[in-house]
Design a protein around this motif. Structure first.
Motif, PDB file in Angstrom:
ATOM      1  N   ASN A  30     -16.602 -27.768  16.460  1.00  0.00           N
ATOM      2  CA  ASN A  30     -15.815 -28.877  16.644  1.00  0.00           C
ATOM      3  C   ASN A  30     -16.883 -30.104  17.023  1.00  0.00           C
ATOM      4  O   ASN A  30     -16.449 -31.179  17.895  1.00  0.00           O
ATOM      5  N   TYR A  32     -19.209 -33.100  16.449  1.00  0.00           N
ATOM      6  CA  TYR A  32     -19.975 -34.207  15.541  1.00  0.00           C
ATOM      7  C   TYR A  32     -21.092 -34.483  15.681  1.00  0.00           C
ATOM      8  O   TYR A  32     -21.863 -34.655  16.782  1.00  0.00           O
ATOM      9  N   TYR A  34     -23.303 -37.890  15.554  1.00  0.00           N
ATOM     10  CA  TYR A  34     -23.504 -39.577  15.758  1.00  0.00           C
ATOM     11  C   TYR A  34     -24.686 -40.096  15.648  1.00  0.00           C
ATOM     12  O   TYR A  34     -25.810 -39.461  15.917  1.00  0.00           O
ATOM     13  N   HIS A  49     -20.758 -41.790  12.194  1.00  0.00           N
ATOM     14  CA  HIS A  49     -20.553 -40.627  12.702  1.00  0.00           C
ATOM     15  C   HIS A  49     -19.862 -39.632  11.561  1.00  0.00           C
ATOM     16  O   HIS A  49     -19.228 -40.181  10.743  1.00  0.00           O
ATOM     17  N   ARG A  91     -21.855 -34.378  19.339  1.00  0.00           N
ATOM     18  CA  ARG A  91     -20.870 -35.021  20.719  1.00  0.00           C
ATOM     19  C   ARG A  91     -19.745 -34.144  20.240  1.00  0.00           C
ATOM     20  O   ARG A  91     -19.211 -34.098  19.192  1.00  0.00           O
ATOM     21  N   GLY A  92     -19.271 -33.274  21.385  1.00  0.00           N
ATOM     22  CA  GLY A  92     -17.985 -32.476  21.073  1.00  0.00           C
ATOM     23  C   GLY A  92     -16.886 -32.847  21.462  1.00  0.00           C
ATOM     24  O   GLY A  92     -16.651 -34.203  22.219  1.00  0.00           O
ATOM     25  N   LEU A  93     -15.681 -32.316  21.307  1.00  0.00           N
ATOM     26  CA  LEU A  93     -14.562 -32.697  21.777  1.00  0.00           C
ATOM     27  C   LEU A  93     -14.291 -32.744  23.293  1.00  0.00           C
ATOM     28  O   LEU A  93     -13.769 -33.706  24.060  1.00  0.00           O
ATOM     29  N   SER A  96     -15.486 -36.242  24.685  1.00  0.00           N
ATOM     30  CA  SER A  96     -14.889 -37.379  24.292  1.00  0.00           C
ATOM     31  C   SER A  96     -14.579 -38.359  25.415  1.00  0.00           C
ATOM     32  O   SER A  96     -14.211 -39.604  25.339  1.00  0.00           O
ATOM     33  N   TRP A  97     -14.691 -37.845  26.694  1.00  0.00           N
ATOM     34  CA  TRP A  97     -14.651 -38.831  27.747  1.00  0.00           C
ATOM     35  C   TRP A  97     -15.429 -39.673  27.896  1.00  0.00           C
ATOM     36  O   TRP A  97     -15.237 -40.806  28.957  1.00  0.00           O
TER      37      TRP A  97
END
Lengths: 112, 113
Positions: A30, A32, A34, A49, A91-93, A96-97
């Protein structure tokens, strides 16, 4: 712990394609990939990304291997203004913050 | 990125002074962030905000405070500046949602003597 490995530097001739490699062998399903770049004294600039499919936009193309353990950013026709430090970031879920983990990146110098 | 504007671009000040760095954006993004960059350390997140009523601490919030005055404005304050807060400070914005890219301003170079 570093999630990505990039060469510290590379040179590219103006007008040629620049191929920037990145290894991310521990990437999970999960997460990405970038790419950002930072031209001296400017803020980081988002490039592209992707998750697993290859991606293309007006700036670059992103090629991700089938096993997702590495990727290549392609600048199709490098110009002198592409001289910058290029960062590959996984970068994972859960990130996301906001957290973007910038490593040392690759210093790309485009020469005439 | 001209859509994210930081002021001032450069600032030199003395230890103990209160300093405010300002960020405004015309991108219409809900989320805003403050980072600092030090040589050899990459970017580190100080604070972030997902909307006007939301403020969250990042990795290195001690010695800093923020205010989200409006959707488009996010300011960073150093209550009592110290020399090790000398750094390049960046504001960034992003859309709401998972895995939205962040877009950065051109930074404020802050020197504390």
């Amino acid at each position: 712990d570093a999630k990505t490995t990039q060469p510290p530097s590379m040179d590219c001739a103006e007008g040629r394609a620049a191929n920037l490699p990145c290894n991310h062998s521990t990437i999970s399903g999960n997460e990405y990939v970038y790419w950002y770049r930072q031209i001296h004294s400017q803020g980081p600039q988002y490039i592209i990304h992707g998750l697993k499919n290859n991606e293309t936009n007006e700036m670059a193309s992103l090629i991700i291997t089938e096993d997702r353990k590495s990727s290549t950013l392609i600048l199709p026709h490098a110009t002198l203004r592409d001289t910058a430090v290029y960062y590959c970031i996984v970068r994972g879920l859960t990130d996301s913050w906001g957290k973007l983990q910038f490593g040392a990146g690759t210093q790309v110098v485009v020469t005439p | 990125d001209a859509d994210v504007t930081q002021t001032p671009r450069n600032r030199i000040t003395k230890t103990g002074k209160r300093i405010m760095l300002e960020c405004s954006q015309t991108k219409g993004h809900d989320r805003m962030y403050w980072y600092r960059q030090d040589p050899g350390l990459g970017l580190r997140l100080i604070y972030y905000s997902f909307d006007v009523k939301d403020i969250n601490k990042g990795e290195i919030s001690d010695g800093y405070s923020v205010s989200r005055q409006a959707q488009a404005k996010f300011s960073l304050s150093l209550e009592s500046a110290i020399p090790n807060q000398t750094a390049l400070y960046f504001c960034a914005t992003s859309r709401e949602g998972v895995n939205q890219p962040q877009h950065f301003g051109d930074g404020t170079r802050l020197s504390i003597l």
